[in-house]
Design a protein around this motif. Structure first.
Motif, mmCIF file in Angstrom:
data_model
loop_
_atom_site.group_PDB
_atom_site.id
_atom_site.type_symbol
_atom_site.label_atom_id
_atom_site.label_comp_id
_atom_site.label_asym_id
_atom_site.label_seq_id
_atom_site.Cartn_x
_atom_site.Cartn_y
_atom_site.Cartn_z
ATOM 1 N N ILE A 11 -4.513 1.250 11.379
ATOM 2 C CA ILE A 11 -5.443 0.257 10.816
ATOM 3 C C ILE A 11 -5.722 0.562 9.348
ATOM 4 O O ILE A 11 -5.961 -0.349 8.557
ATOM 5 C CB ILE A 11 -6.746 0.159 11.642
ATOM 6 C CG1 ILE A 11 -7.564 -1.077 11.214
ATOM 7 C CG2 ILE A 11 -7.565 1.428 11.536
ATOM 8 C CD1 ILE A 11 -8.703 -1.410 12.140
ATOM 9 N N GLU A 12 -5.680 1.836 8.960
ATOM 10 C CA GLU A 12 -5.893 2.190 7.549
ATOM 11 C C GLU A 12 -4.588 2.070 6.761
ATOM 12 O O GLU A 12 -4.541 1.369 5.742
ATOM 13 C CB GLU A 12 -6.420 3.620 7.444
ATOM 14 C CG GLU A 12 -6.564 4.078 5.998
ATOM 15 C CD GLU A 12 -7.104 5.497 5.937
ATOM 16 O OE1 GLU A 12 -8.333 5.641 5.961
ATOM 17 O OE2 GLU A 12 -6.299 6.439 5.882
ATOM 18 N N HIS B 246 -2.288 -5.426 1.633
ATOM 19 C CA HIS B 246 -3.581 -6.094 1.508
ATOM 20 C C HIS B 246 -3.322 -7.512 1.047
ATOM 21 O O HIS B 246 -2.394 -7.755 0.275
ATOM 22 C CB HIS B 246 -4.465 -5.384 0.463
ATOM 23 C CG HIS B 246 -5.647 -6.211 0.049
ATOM 24 N ND1 HIS B 246 -6.803 -6.257 0.784
ATOM 25 C CD2 HIS B 246 -5.824 -7.072 -0.993
ATOM 26 C CE1 HIS B 246 -7.653 -7.098 0.192
ATOM 27 N NE2 HIS B 246 -7.080 -7.602 -0.879
ATOM 28 N N LYS C 232 0.818 -1.215 0.000
ATOM 29 C CA LYS C 232 0.000 0.000 0.000
ATOM 30 C C LYS C 232 0.864 1.283 0.000
ATOM 31 O O LYS C 232 2.068 1.237 0.253
ATOM 32 C CB LYS C 232 -0.931 -0.029 1.217
ATOM 33 C CG LYS C 232 -1.947 -1.191 1.160
ATOM 34 C CD LYS C 232 -2.944 -1.087 2.300
ATOM 35 C CE LYS C 232 -3.958 -2.210 2.219
ATOM 36 N NZ LYS C 232 -5.003 -2.080 3.275
ATOM 37 N N TYR D 269 -12.376 -2.158 -3.838
ATOM 38 C CA TYR D 269 -12.895 -2.295 -2.468
ATOM 39 C C TYR D 269 -14.425 -2.200 -2.422
ATOM 40 O O TYR D 269 -14.975 -1.874 -1.365
ATOM 41 C CB TYR D 269 -12.275 -1.234 -1.566
ATOM 42 C CG TYR D 269 -10.877 -1.582 -1.071
ATOM 43 C CD1 TYR D 269 -10.654 -2.718 -0.286
ATOM 44 C CD2 TYR D 269 -9.786 -0.779 -1.356
ATOM 45 C CE1 TYR D 269 -9.389 -3.037 0.192
ATOM 46 C CE2 TYR D 269 -8.509 -1.095 -0.882
ATOM 47 C CZ TYR D 269 -8.329 -2.227 -0.107
ATOM 48 O OH TYR D 269 -7.076 -2.539 0.368
HETATM 49 P P1 CMP Z 1 -7.492 -4.499 3.751
HETATM 50 O O1 CMP Z 1 -7.055 -5.877 4.124
HETATM 51 O O2 CMP Z 1 -6.889 -3.910 2.534
HETATM 52 O O3 CMP Z 1 -9.091 -4.464 3.609
HETATM 53 C C1 CMP Z 1 -9.845 -3.293 3.821
HETATM 54 C C2 CMP Z 1 -9.036 -2.176 4.385
HETATM 55 O O4 CMP Z 1 -9.764 -1.146 4.991
HETATM 56 C C3 CMP Z 1 -8.144 -2.697 5.494
HETATM 57 O O5 CMP Z 1 -7.130 -3.532 4.977
HETATM 58 C C4 CMP Z 1 -7.681 -1.397 6.132
HETATM 59 O O6 CMP Z 1 -6.591 -0.817 5.418
HETATM 60 C C5 CMP Z 1 -8.885 -0.464 5.904
HETATM 61 N N1 CMP Z 1 -9.587 -0.140 7.145
HETATM 62 C C6 CMP Z 1 -9.687 1.082 7.665
HETATM 63 N N2 CMP Z 1 -10.400 1.062 8.776
HETATM 64 C C7 CMP Z 1 -10.781 -0.212 8.987
HETATM 65 C C8 CMP Z 1 -11.557 -0.859 10.002
HETATM 66 N N3 CMP Z 1 -12.089 -0.209 11.035
HETATM 67 N N4 CMP Z 1 -11.746 -2.208 9.876
HETATM 68 C C9 CMP Z 1 -11.227 -2.885 8.843
HETATM 69 N N5 CMP Z 1 -10.483 -2.308 7.853
HETATM 70 C C10 CMP Z 1 -10.268 -0.982 7.933
#
Ligand code: CMP
Length: 140
Positions: free
Chosen positions: A111-112, A117, A11, A51
């Protein structure tokens, strides 16, 4: 367990910090083979499409904005049990919950901005691989 493929994305938070090689070393160290790799700058429409499953989630708009904020590196990983193995080496979505030694524990910012991914099932892996690559791009 048969040879499997999964889709990985390095990412923008990781490409920005020049961590592509460090992430790849973790993936290869976990026994995964990078059989296709492409650095791309996603458009907003492409990030929304990738997404789409999350479009009703409260974090969707911020997630799309983040994913277009810089280049990403899309990859096809191949190996025994590749979907699960990649999820293991990535670590939990929230780096605060990720196990020591995992990519997200070592590199993720939040988390973001969680550096990588990975597909969550073999079915989604096939869909996600097709989003970025044609069969000719994948050299096992
Ligand atoms: P990813 O595995 O790419 O799938 C969805 C993405 O949303 C996750 O990783 C995070 O980068 C992002 N994301 C942001 N906030 C949240 C959250 N509260 N729960 C899950 N995914 C989140």
């Amino acid at each position: 367990m048969a040879l499997e493929r999964t889709l990985s994305i390095i990412k923008p938070d990781a490409t920005r910090r020049n961590l592509t090689g460090a992430v790849n070393a973790k993936l290869e160290g976990a026994g995964l083979r990078i059989v296709a790799q492409r650095r791309v700058r996603l458009t907003t429409a492409q990030a929304e499409a990738f997404y789409a499953v999350h479009r009703e989630r409260p974090f969707f708009r911020d997630l799309v904005t983040f994913m277009v904020s810089g280049p990403v590196v899309a990859q096809v990983l191949e190996g025994e049990n590749a979907v699960a193995r990649n999820r293991e080496v990535m670590g939990a979505t929230n780096p605060a919950n990720a196990a020591p030694g995992t990519i997200r524990k070592e590199f993720a910012e939040s988390i973001e901005a969680n550096s990588v991914h990975g597909s969550d099932s073999a079915e989604n892996a096939a869909i996600e691989i097709a989003f970025f690559f044609s069969g000719l791009d994948i050299v096992g």
